[in-house]
Design a protein around this motif. Structure first.
Motif, PDB file in Angstrom:
ATOM      1  N   VAL A  48      -0.755   0.989  -5.208  1.00  0.00           N
ATOM      2  CA  VAL A  48      -1.605   0.123  -4.385  1.00  0.00           C
ATOM      3  C   VAL A  48      -2.232   0.990  -3.288  1.00  0.00           C
ATOM      4  N   GLU A  49      -3.543   0.869  -3.133  1.00  0.00           N
ATOM      5  CA  GLU A  49      -4.265   1.713  -2.171  1.00  0.00           C
ATOM      6  C   GLU A  49      -4.448   0.993  -0.838  1.00  0.00           C
ATOM      7  N   GLU A  50      -4.683   1.825   0.179  1.00  0.00           N
ATOM      8  CA  GLU A  50      -5.092   1.250   1.456  1.00  0.00           C
ATOM      9  C   GLU A  50      -6.491   0.675   1.280  1.00  0.00           C
ATOM     10  N   PRO A  51      -6.761  -0.477   1.802  1.00  0.00           N
ATOM     11  CA  PRO A  51      -8.081  -1.095   1.584  1.00  0.00           C
ATOM     12  C   PRO A  51      -9.171  -0.369   2.378  1.00  0.00           C
TER      13      PRO A  51
ATOM     14  N   ASP B  52      -1.180  -5.783   2.972  1.00  0.00           N
ATOM     15  CA  ASP B  52      -2.622  -5.701   2.790  1.00  0.00           C
ATOM     16  C   ASP B  52      -2.972  -4.417   2.035  1.00  0.00           C
ATOM     17  N   GLY B  53      -3.492  -4.532   0.883  1.00  0.00           N
ATOM     18  CA  GLY B  53      -3.826  -3.365   0.087  1.00  0.00           C
ATOM     19  C   GLY B  53      -4.876  -3.704  -0.958  1.00  0.00           C
ATOM     20  N   TYR B  54      -5.168  -2.686  -1.776  1.00  0.00           N
ATOM     21  CA  TYR B  54      -6.218  -2.874  -2.788  1.00  0.00           C
ATOM     22  C   TYR B  54      -5.748  -2.265  -4.110  1.00  0.00           C
TER      23      TYR B  54
ATOM     24  N   PRO C  52      -8.919  -6.291   2.233  1.00  0.00           N
ATOM     25  CA  PRO C  52      -7.778  -6.229   1.317  1.00  0.00           C
ATOM     26  C   PRO C  52      -7.779  -7.415   0.351  1.00  0.00           C
TER      27      PRO C  52
ATOM     28  N   PRO D 206       0.836  -1.206   0.000  1.00  0.00           N
ATOM     29  CA  PRO D 206       0.000   0.000   0.000  1.00  0.00           C
ATOM     30  C   PRO D 206       0.870   1.255   0.000  1.00  0.00           C
ATOM     31  N   GLY D 207       0.438   2.239  -0.786  1.00  0.00           N
ATOM     32  CA  GLY D 207       1.162   3.496  -0.873  1.00  0.00           C
ATOM     33  C   GLY D 207       2.283   3.486  -1.888  1.00  0.00           C
TER      34      GLY D 207
END
Length: 833
Positions: free
Chosen positions: A478-481, A515-517, A485, A456-457
């Protein structure tokens, strides 16, 4: 196992690689699958003998068939200047697509530019090669010496291969071309394994291992050109060798008929080990005019057999593979070619010049056939000259789709009668099976591994190693979920989808995962873009300015013959092959003559003691094991002769500073570029007999005035020179097991369907020479030729009597026309396309 090396590239996980390698060793040691080493482990395995399997591609489907069945390189013709002018061939756009496709598999692409180039075509062909250069083709295959010299001098990192059309058949010529800058020599198909080994120790070579065999040394055949106007040297051969002929012993009247010049296709599946041991670099399959199923089957069979040998064991089921090859195409079976020497009638398909098929049964009455092999509906069958497609099979009155060996069936259509042998010419099921190997052009998968950074980030990062290089793509962040995630399994699933590409993602390794989205679309985009980079071809070549190219190569030209050379070349040269003919020249008091001392009809000693003041020796255009002895003979008699005449590059190189050299018309000089190159070896050279009046003018306008180019003004053109001897094989009974019993000093002819008779003359080395039925007669064009810039004439006598020679030469001396019934102007008026 032999010299297996693990190649580590990029950020691969070492333990994974070792695990795969151990798995590979285990499976291939226990299951005998070494021939599959290229899929998917070709990036790990390096076997010491690097043998290229080179496949034909007449169209895109055949290209896919070749690549998917395991070739290492393909050769194809463009829409211009290809020796298979009647194949579909490829546009420049097609070639670009083919290069990108092949290079993604590590398969090289060679473009055939193996026709002779006319003077006015030189600019166009060089621009065309410039396009191929920029596209990224790996090599061009050329016949024309002048063109090759231009390409070698101006396209520094484009390989040039000498076409088999150049008839390179000895070490001396191979070394000359190697020194000129040719990267590879495609050897003449007549060579034995011993000769191939000798040459391959010095230069990189390529040989044909399967497919059609020309009866004549390639590039030296003028039969189609002279009797039908379709030049093999221009890619338009009409294949007169596949027509029926009568061979006639004029002394006894004995006549035999058949397809006497039609060789069987060669098949070397049983001898691949010996061929690999010869040291050649490339094994070539003939067949740019064949269907893609043929290409798929032949390439697939040889891939298995070659890889078995490279892995150090005997190949499995060579007999089965050869049966498949027979079914795909054969002419009365296969021959071994010339790899083990000339085998006479065993090499020939005297009864059927077309696809013979394999025996599938015999008719036991007018309704039933007892099968000796499998047969299916939609198979092709042949009985004699009649063929059909099987529409129905009836066994015991019931329709069946297929029947097996030993069964009795009724075949429809019923084109057979009791006692007929039935041949299966096409196997529908085999063809369907083979078509599946290339129906998906990406059916052959290349296994790669992905290394993934998913945090993430940070942007998603994908890395992959491919063909010695590491590729990376940086995608969306990659985004924060917001909710749940993405799981590793989900990301991996999306990244494994290789889609319509040659890749199979065997493993996804997460270097880091948090863990990301990331949307499915962004994951797919990252994967697609990375794979696209793997497929992109980076051409590491100097930029080419096509506009300046023509000016640059013309600056480099330098004709090296001098006034002194011209003074030593006779303006009229009479070439004789028999002692009676030489006597006619002596009686007429001619100043210069060339004698074919290796003709069976010439007395060497009488020739060397001739009263003619300037004697030239006509040396063979083909010289193999006798090469050294011929050189010794000339050197022993160098003070008794004025010079030599030949098209043999080895002889020209050896004698260029020792005596006067004149190039024979079989040098195929079609343009001033070739003429200027040959001028380094010859004081004069004969132009090709395939040129017309305006083409001669074009050449002479681009060389210094008075340059000693020669034209054949009278004589029967040599249509073929062959290691196969029709006299020895048909009348003398020569075969693999039997020596020839023919009397080769006799008078033999070949008669074609139109009643034309072509003289056959055998030389002292048992090579057969076939000459045109009528002579060229350009005597009335003498003044016209001089205006074109031609000041040197050649007059050849083949089977003419003393009286005929006397009559022609007297007319030449007195500058009169000759009264002969049958003659031709050759290509002087018409030329070739």
């Amino acid at each position: 196992m032999k010299n297996i090396v693990i190649l580590f590239r990029g950020p691969l996980v070492v333990t994974t690689v070792i695990a795969k390698f151990i798995e590979y060793l285990f499976s291939h040691t226990h299951n005998g699958g070494c021939e599959e080493h290229r899929y998917p482990f070709e990036e790990m395995i390096d076997i010491s003998k690097n043998i290229e399997l080179l496949a034909p591609a007449g169209d895109m489907e055949s290209l896919y068939a070749a690549v998917n069945n395991g070739c290492d390189a393909v050769y194809m013709g463009g829409s211009k200047f290809s020796a298979r002018a009647f194949a579909k061939n490829f546009t420049v756009e097609n070639i670009k697509e083919a290069v990108d496709y092949c290079h993604s598999y590590g398969v090289k692409v060679y473009i055939t530019i193996n026709t002779l180039i006319k003077e006015k075509e030189m600019k166009e062909v060089i621009e065309y090669i410039g396009e191929l250069y920029n596209i990224g083709v790996d090599a061009v295959i050329t016949q024309d010496l002048g063109l090759a010299n231009v390409v070698i001098g101006n396209f520094e990192d484009l390989e040039v291969h000498a076409s088999t059309q150049m008839s390179v058949h000895n070490k001396a010529a191979s070394l000359l071309l190697d020194n000129m800058g040719f990267k590879r020599i495609v050897l003449a198909r007549e060579l034995s394994l011993g000769e191939i080994k000798e040459i391959s120790e010095e230069v990189e070579t390529e040989i044909f291992i399967h497919g059609a065999l020309c009866v004549c040394y390639s590039g030296m055949c003028l039969m189609s050109s002279m009797i039908g106007g379709r030049s093999g040297n221009r890619g338009r051969c009409a294949q007169p060798c596949r027509l029926p002929y009568d061979i006639i012993d004029k002394a006894s009247g004995e006549t035999k008929r058949g397809y006497l010049l039609s060789p069987k296709d060669i098949c070397t599946s049983q001898y691949i080990g010996k061929i690999i041991d010869s040291g050649t670099s490339s094994l070539k399959i003939e067949g740019r005019m064949k269907r893609p199923e043929y290409v798929a089957g032949v390439v697939g069979s040889y891939r298995k057999i070659i890889d078995s040998h490279l892995c150090g064991r005997e190949p499995k089921d060579v007999t089965g593979e050869e049966k498949k090859l027979l079914q795909l195409f054969n002419r009365e079976g296969f021959s071994r070619g010339y790899f083990f020497g000339s085998e006479g009638r065993d090499m020939m398909a005297y009864n059927n010049p077309k696809n013979a098929g394999i025996i599938v049964g015999r008719a036991i009455d007018n309704n039933l056939v007892e099968l000796t092999d499998n047969l299916s509906v939609k198979d092709g069958i042949r009985i004699g000259d009649e063929g059909a497609i099987v529409s129905r099979l009836l066994k015991e009155g019931k329709d069946v789709e297929k029947a097996s060996s030993g069964e009795r069936v009724k075949i429809l259509p019923g084109i057979y009668r009791k006692g007929d042998v039935v041949y299966k010419t096409t196997d529908h099921r085999l063809n369907e099976e083979l078509s599946l190997t290339y129906s998906n052009k990406y059916g052959r998968k290349i296994s790669i591994s992905l290394n993934v950074s998913f945090l993430p980030g940070e942007p998603i990062r994908l890395k992959a190693g491919f063909r010695g290089r590491e590729y990376e793509y940086i995608g969306a962040a990659v985004e924060e979920p917001l909710n749940k995630p993405l799981s590793r399994e989900f990301v991996e699933e999306k990244l494994r989808k290789s889609g319509n590409t040659p890749f199979e993602i065997q493993e996804v390794v997460f270097d880091v995962f948090g863990d990301g989205y990331l949307s499915a679309a962004s994951l797919n985009e990252a994967r697609r873009n990375l794979l696209s980079r793997l497929l992109s071809i980076d051409i590491q070549r100097k930029p080419l300015n096509l506009d300046k190219l023509e000016q640059e190569y013309k600056k480099k030209r330098s004709l090296v013959s001098t006034e002194k050379d011209r003074e030593q070349i006779p303006d009229k040269l009479f070439v004789v092959t028999g002692s009676d003919q030489l006597k006619a020249l002596e009686d007429l008091g001619v100043e210069a003559a060339a004698v074919d001392i290796f003709s069976r009809y010439m007395d060497k000693e009488k020739a060397l003691k001739s009263s003619i003041p300037n004697i030239f020796l006509k040396l063979p255009n083909v010289a193999r094991k006798e090469y050294g002895s011929i050189i010794k003979f000339v050197e022993d008699n160098i003070d008794r002769i004025r010079g030599i005449i030949t098209a043999n590059l080895g002889f020209l190189e050896y004698f260029k500073n020792k005596t006067i050299c004149i190039g024979d018309y079989k040098l195929n000089i079609f343009n001033s570029e070739t003429l200027q190159l040959i001028s380094k070896y010859c004081g004069a050279a004969a132009l090709s007999v395939e040129l017309n009046k305006m083409e001669i003018k074009d050449i002479m306008s681009n060389v210094p005035k008075g340059y000693p180019a020669q034209v054949l003004a009278y004589g029967k053109v040599e249509l073929m020179i062959s290691e196969y001897c029709a006299v020895g094989s048909v009348i003398g009974g020569k075969s693999r097991e039997k020596h020839c019993t023919a009397h080769c000093e006799g008078n033999y002819t070949l008669k074609d369907r139109k009643g034309m008779e072509f003289a056959i003359r055998n030389d002292n080395f048992c090579r057969s020479h076939i000459y045109n039925a009528v002579p060229i007669n350009l005597l009335p064009m003498d003044d016209e030729l001089k205006k074109l810039g031609i000041g040197y004439m050649r007059y050849d006598f083949i089977d003419e009597s003393y009286e005929e020679v006397y009559k022609v030469v007297e007319a030449v001396i007195k500058n009169k026309n000759i009264d002969i019934e049958d003659y031709t102007r050759g290509h002087y008026k018409r030329g070739v396309d």
